[in-house]
Scaffold this motif. Structure first.
Motif, PDB file in Angstrom:
ATOM      1  N   UNK A 295      10.638   9.793  -4.658  1.00  0.00           N
ATOM      2  CA  UNK A 295      10.350  11.109  -3.966  1.00  0.00           C
ATOM      3  C   UNK A 295      10.367  10.559  -2.325  1.00  0.00           C
ATOM      4  N   UNK A 296      10.793  11.732  -1.522  1.00  0.00           N
ATOM      5  CA  UNK A 296      10.591  11.286  -0.130  1.00  0.00           C
ATOM      6  C   UNK A 296       9.381  12.144   0.356  1.00  0.00           C
ATOM      7  N   UNK A 297       8.767  12.723  -0.580  1.00  0.00           N
ATOM      8  CA  UNK A 297       7.577  13.638   0.089  1.00  0.00           C
ATOM      9  C   UNK A 297       6.427  12.601   0.507  1.00  0.00           C
ATOM     10  N   UNK A 298       6.030  13.214   1.610  1.00  0.00           N
ATOM     11  CA  UNK A 298       5.119  12.670   2.469  1.00  0.00           C
ATOM     12  C   UNK A 298       3.922  13.573   2.849  1.00  0.00           C
ATOM     13  N   UNK A 299       2.850  13.142   3.173  1.00  0.00           N
ATOM     14  CA  UNK A 299       1.417  13.991   3.746  1.00  0.00           C
ATOM     15  C   UNK A 299       1.032  13.233   5.065  1.00  0.00           C
ATOM     16  N   UNK A 300       0.720  13.909   5.983  1.00  0.00           N
ATOM     17  CA  UNK A 300      -0.066  13.338   7.078  1.00  0.00           C
ATOM     18  C   UNK A 300      -1.316  14.004   7.193  1.00  0.00           C
ATOM     19  N   UNK A 301      -2.453  12.926   7.595  1.00  0.00           N
ATOM     20  CA  UNK A 301      -3.570  13.359   7.891  1.00  0.00           C
ATOM     21  C   UNK A 301      -3.520  13.332   9.474  1.00  0.00           C
ATOM     22  N   UNK A 302      -4.193  14.301  10.175  1.00  0.00           N
ATOM     23  CA  UNK A 302      -4.252  14.114  11.850  1.00  0.00           C
ATOM     24  C   UNK A 302      -5.479  13.984  11.987  1.00  0.00           C
ATOM     25  N   UNK A 303      -5.756  13.552  13.514  1.00  0.00           N
ATOM     26  CA  UNK A 303      -7.137  13.478  13.947  1.00  0.00           C
ATOM     27  C   UNK A 303      -7.775  14.824  14.214  1.00  0.00           C
TER      28      UNK A 303
END
Length: 132
Positions: free
Chosen positions: A54-62
């Motif tokens: 999969x190319x699924x990503x998640x990003x947590x930001x500041x």
């Protein structure tokens, strides 16, 4: 004889220790995480994590936001829909207005560079991510 026993003991200890060079217990939550496995339990406790492509990503930001190139609301491995929400590191949870129930708090757990998201299922279902 004593030396042989010490050598056998040392070898036994070195082979029994797991060598996981990718594990970093000090990994920050902030940043990008890539989906690597999903877990579904058929109800008898026999479920296991299975690798996914999969190319699924998640990003947590500041700023307390979470974004994904896939659906944050389910275990889909697709990376064809942008979704976002807010998270609480203290509560280890996030929610998203993009979900059917925008006030539902999805819980997650972080163990070093591994992140596991728990989804609401009758039986256990989770997605596992690795820090990029």
């Amino acid at each position: 004889m004593k030396n042989i026993l010490l050598i056998i003991l040392a070898l036994g200890i070195s082979y029994s220790c797991k060598n996981d060079d990718d594990f970093n217990p000090n990994t920050e939550l902030i940043g990008n995480w890539k989906l690597i496995e999903v877990y579904v339990d058929p109800g008898d406790g026999s479920g296991t994590f299975s690798s996914v492509k999969s190319n699924k990503t998640i990003t947590f930001r500041n700023d307390g936001t979470i974004t994904s190139n896939g659906n944050l609301c389910d275990m889909s491995i697709n990376s064809d829909s942008q979704t976002s929400g807010t998270y609480s590191k203290a509560e280890m949870s996030f929610n998203s207005a993009d979900c059917n129930n925008p006030t539902y708090d999805f819980t997650f757990e972080q163990n070093g560079n591994i992140l596991i998201i728990n989804y609401p299922c009758f039986e256990a279902c989770q997605s596992k991510y690795i820090k990029e």
